[in-house]
Design an enzyme around this catalytic site. Structure first.
Site, mmCIF file in Angstrom:
data_model
loop_
_atom_site.group_PDB
_atom_site.id
_atom_site.type_symbol
_atom_site.label_atom_id
_atom_site.label_comp_id
_atom_site.label_asym_id
_atom_site.label_seq_id
_atom_site.Cartn_x
_atom_site.Cartn_y
_atom_site.Cartn_z
ATOM 1 N N ARG A 41 0.839 -1.190 0.000
ATOM 2 C CA ARG A 41 0.000 0.000 0.000
ATOM 3 C C ARG A 41 0.877 1.244 0.000
ATOM 4 N NH1 ARG A 41 -2.020 -3.603 3.911
ATOM 5 N NH2 ARG A 41 -4.111 -4.406 3.450
ATOM 6 N N HIS A 73 -2.641 2.563 -5.714
ATOM 7 C CA HIS A 73 -3.403 1.345 -5.421
ATOM 8 C C HIS A 73 -3.657 0.550 -6.695
ATOM 9 C CE1 HIS A 73 -5.231 -0.564 -1.957
ATOM 10 N NE2 HIS A 73 -6.257 -0.935 -2.702
ATOM 11 N N TYR A 104 -9.272 -10.504 -7.143
ATOM 12 C CA TYR A 104 -8.355 -10.491 -8.276
ATOM 13 C C TYR A 104 -8.542 -11.702 -9.183
ATOM 14 C CZ TYR A 104 -6.299 -6.846 -5.495
ATOM 15 O OH TYR A 104 -6.118 -5.704 -4.766
ATOM 16 N N HIS A 149 -3.659 -8.998 3.231
ATOM 17 C CA HIS A 149 -5.114 -9.025 3.383
ATOM 18 C C HIS A 149 -5.493 -9.836 4.613
ATOM 19 C CE1 HIS A 149 -5.888 -8.234 -1.169
ATOM 20 N NE2 HIS A 149 -5.775 -7.122 -0.484
ATOM 21 N N LYS A 169 -1.879 -2.718 8.064
ATOM 22 C CA LYS A 169 -3.042 -2.356 8.867
ATOM 23 C C LYS A 169 -3.032 -3.102 10.194
ATOM 24 C CE LYS A 169 -6.159 -1.111 5.078
ATOM 25 N NZ LYS A 169 -7.465 -1.382 4.435
ATOM 26 N N ARG A 216 -0.912 -1.732 -7.084
ATOM 27 C CA ARG A 216 -1.125 -2.863 -6.163
ATOM 28 C C ARG A 216 -2.065 -3.883 -6.811
ATOM 29 N NH1 ARG A 216 -1.299 -4.380 -0.610
ATOM 30 N NH2 ARG A 216 -3.335 -4.948 0.187
#
Length: 312
Positions: free
Chosen positions: A163, A258, A293, A284, A187, A261
């Protein structure tokens, strides 16, 4: 709007913010979003005009009140994806408030969120990605420190799929150029190791050897990537770098960081990587996010089939 809440609600919001920041370790951006939705919800049920409609009808913090809050936003034109996110934020808030004894029941547990429309992300084709990397490399041939930094930015984003916030948060010590891996804090302050290839390695080594020393100063942080004044490179600057680099690629979509990404994840899956590995690389929390994806790759296959098969 937060200041307009009555004191008990204001105290609850303050405690909720401390919980999100300290106990759950969420990013400042996520904390702001969750707190903003909690303030909007409390303001609405207390009769404040949070939707700008002029209506000030009071509601209870119960299931009908939650539904009325969402319905008002839908009437104001809020999209399904945003409504779904705010529904999730409301459920998080009411669950916390119930556990802490601020409300007698948890109305969010019975709130059904609208299903968001999941748009397939735009990504570069492989040849466009190659053109982008060549354009970034050619721009750095004159050994201009900013051009060398920009090349490292583009190479790392595509090579790792991290990210933009993770990229800007990298320090020099987070990069092992010998082993070609990054230590990334994602995150929820979750740390992971992400590999990168030889082209990105060359770009980073060039930047560290010749580019970064030209921008660093006595007040510079230990950041891997620096701005022109020697401070840590900011996400807004990275977005401008990516946009400018893509202008050199004919026919390429105008992607954000992004988008690179998304491109990295798509190309990994097209190259044979398994979903679990891609999930780990991207950081994730759930496999369902990574599965988006697979739809991108299927759509590409369908497009190729439609163009090439005689009975498509």
């Amino acid at each position: 709007m937060r200041a307009a809440l009555p004191p008990p609600d204001g105290d609850i919001v303050d405690a909720y913010e401390r919980h999100l920041r300290s106990e759950r370790g969420l990013s400042p951006h996520t904390v702001r979003a969750y707190v903003g939705d909690a303030v909007s919800l409390l303001g609405y049920v207390r009769g404040l005009d949070v939707l700008g409609t002029g209506e000030q009808e009071r509601h209870e913090l119960d299931l009908p009140g939650l539904r009325a809050w969402l319905a008002g936003q839908r009437s104001a034109g809020t999209g399904r994806t945003t409504l779904a996110r705010r529904s999730a934020a409301a459920r998080t808030f009411t669950a916390w408030a119930y556990r802490r004894g601020h409300i007698a029941t948890d109305p969010g547990a019975r709130l059904v969120a609208p299903r968001p429309h999941r748009k397939l992300p735009s990504v570069l084709r492989r040849d466009q990605a190659d053109d982008l990397m060549r354009a970034a490399e050619s721009g750095a041939t004159e050994r201009n420190p900013v051009a060398m930094r920009d090349r490292a930015v583009v190479e790392l984003l595509y090579a790792t799929g991290i990210r933009v916030s993770e990229l800007c948060g990298l320090d020099v010590d987070d990069v092992d150029t010998d082993r070609r891996v990054l230590r990334v804090v994602g995150k929820g302050d979750k740390e992971r190791t992400v590999p990168f290839g030889a082209p990105a390695q060359r770009a980073v080594l060039d930047w560290l050897a010749e580019g970064r020393p030209e921008l660093v100063n006595d007040k510079s942080p230990p950041a891997l990537l620096l701005g022109v004044r020697g401070g840590r490179l900011q996400p807004g600057s990275v977005r401008r770098i990516v946009h400018q680099a893509l202008m050199a690629v004919p026919g390429a979509p105008d992607l954000s960081p992004h988008g690179l990404r998304h491109t990295a994840a798509t190309h990994l899956l097209e190259g044979g990587a398994d979903l679990r590995s891609v999930q780990e690389l991207l950081g994730h929390a759930t496999l369902a996010t990574t599965q988006l994806y697979t739809h991108v790759t299927v759509e590409r296959l369908r497009s190729v089939h439609d163009q090439a098969h005689p009975r498509s």
